[in-house]
Design a protein around this motif. Structure first.
Motif, PDB file in Angstrom:
ATOM      1  N   TRP A   1     -16.340 -10.712 -71.174  1.00 48.72           N
ATOM      2  CA  TRP A   1     -15.057 -11.785 -70.739  1.00 48.72           C
ATOM      3  C   TRP A   1     -13.764 -11.434 -71.022  1.00 48.72           C
ATOM      4  CZ3 TRP A   1     -11.029 -14.679 -72.033  1.00 48.72           C
ATOM      5  CH2 TRP A   1     -10.717 -15.672 -71.108  1.00 48.72           C
ATOM      6  N   THR A   2     -13.584 -11.042 -72.166  1.00 50.13           N
ATOM      7  CA  THR A   2     -12.473 -10.497 -72.939  1.00 50.13           C
ATOM      8  C   THR A   2     -11.787  -9.253 -72.232  1.00 50.13           C
ATOM      9  OG1 THR A   2     -13.169 -11.360 -75.204  1.00 50.13           O
ATOM     10  CG2 THR A   2     -11.011  -9.742 -74.891  1.00 50.13           C
ATOM     11  N   ASP A   3     -12.759  -8.217 -72.176  1.00 51.58           N
ATOM     12  CA  ASP A   3     -12.443  -7.110 -71.315  1.00 51.58           C
ATOM     13  C   ASP A   3     -11.874  -7.343 -69.847  1.00 51.58           C
ATOM     14  OD1 ASP A   3     -12.781  -5.730 -73.673  1.00 51.58           O
ATOM     15  OD2 ASP A   3     -14.716  -4.736 -73.166  1.00 51.58           O
ATOM     16  N   SER A   4     -12.507  -8.243 -69.291  1.00 53.12           N
ATOM     17  CA  SER A   4     -12.255  -8.628 -67.894  1.00 53.12           C
ATOM     18  C   SER A   4     -11.135  -9.353 -67.827  1.00 53.12           C
ATOM     19  CB  SER A   4     -13.569  -9.566 -67.272  1.00 53.12           C
ATOM     20  OG  SER A   4     -14.689  -8.732 -67.058  1.00 53.12           O
ATOM     21  N   ALA A   5     -10.734 -10.300 -68.663  1.00 55.39           N
ATOM     22  CA  ALA A   5      -9.577 -11.015 -68.850  1.00 55.39           C
ATOM     23  C   ALA A   5      -8.433  -9.902 -68.939  1.00 55.39           C
ATOM     24  CB  ALA A   5      -9.503 -12.130 -69.761  1.00 55.39           C
ATOM     25  N   ALA A   6      -8.569  -8.930 -69.740  1.00 56.35           N
ATOM     26  CA  ALA A   6      -7.484  -7.938 -69.906  1.00 56.35           C
ATOM     27  C   ALA A   6      -7.083  -7.282 -68.614  1.00 56.35           C
ATOM     28  CB  ALA A   6      -8.116  -6.829 -71.052  1.00 56.35           C
ATOM     29  N   THR A   7      -8.192  -7.289 -67.842  1.00 56.00           N
ATOM     30  CA  THR A   7      -7.670  -6.435 -66.479  1.00 56.00           C
ATOM     31  C   THR A   7      -6.981  -7.151 -65.530  1.00 56.00           C
ATOM     32  OG1 THR A   7      -9.910  -7.105 -65.120  1.00 56.00           O
ATOM     33  CG2 THR A   7      -9.737  -5.176 -66.638  1.00 56.00           C
ATOM     34  N   VAL A   8      -6.990  -8.785 -65.749  1.00 56.60           N
ATOM     35  CA  VAL A   8      -6.290  -9.532 -64.715  1.00 56.60           C
ATOM     36  C   VAL A   8      -5.029 -10.216 -65.317  1.00 56.60           C
ATOM     37  CG1 VAL A   8      -8.295 -10.385 -63.284  1.00 56.60           C
ATOM     38  CG2 VAL A   8      -7.480 -11.581 -65.363  1.00 56.60           C
TER      39      VAL A   8
END
Length: 174
Positions: free
Chosen positions: A78-85
């Motif tokens: 989740w953290t890594d995905s949030a960092a992309t958006v």
């Protein structure tokens, strides 16, 4: 619904997960069809993370709501995905060492009785994290989003799809 008891735990008995939490989770979210898949893909990983907290709301001994989260870190999906958006500056400020509010679920029969608010308050009470984040509906009229907004959370960026946004709360509030 005045007789509501909310308790926060860091570990939960297997019987509570199987007999109470899973059935309520499935009813509220309807995103997993079977216990084994939910356990393998979500619950077992989340409940083992550092900083895990679970709030349980009961009335007359019956589970009517829950909320949980943990410490979010880089390297987690989740953290890594949030960092992309999120905008890179926002991601840098908000992600890593944050409290990640994963879910709040309330039985349909208990909605509108401030159970969600009580769960949110109990779950975040005493947290040492300076940043709290979550993803919720992009619809400003969605009850969950209204709850978060009225509790001091603000939109910090888009979510993983057009119908989601990421909200954050800084603590102590600035």
């Amino acid at each position: 619904m005045s007789d509501i008891d909310v308790a926060v735990v860091e570990q939960v008995a297997e019987t509570v997960v199987l007999d109470e939490l899973w059935p309520l989770y499935r009813t509220v979210f309807e995103d997993f069809d079977d216990l084994d898949t939910w356990r393998h893909q979500v619950w077992d990983r989340h409940s083992a993370r550092p900083g895990f907290r679970l709030a349980l709301a009961r009335t007359h001994g019956r589970l009517i709501g829950f909320g949980y989260g943990y410490t979010g870190e880089h390297g987690q999906w989740w953290t890594d995905s949030a960092a992309t958006v999120l905008h890179p500056d926002v991601a840098s400020d908000w992600l890593g060492g944050h409290f990640e509010l994963v879910s709040i679920g309330v039985a349909e029969s208990a909605r509108g009785a401030s159970v969600g608010r009580r769960l949110l308050t109990a779950l975040t009470d005493g947290l040492s994290h300076h940043r709290w984040v979550l993803m919720t509906s992009s619809d400003p009229e969605d009850p969950a989003r209204r709850l978060y907004r009225s509790s001091g959370w603000a939109v910090i960026g888009p979510g993983f799809s057009a119908d989601r946004i990421i909200m954050g709360r800084s603590w102590p509030a600035r």
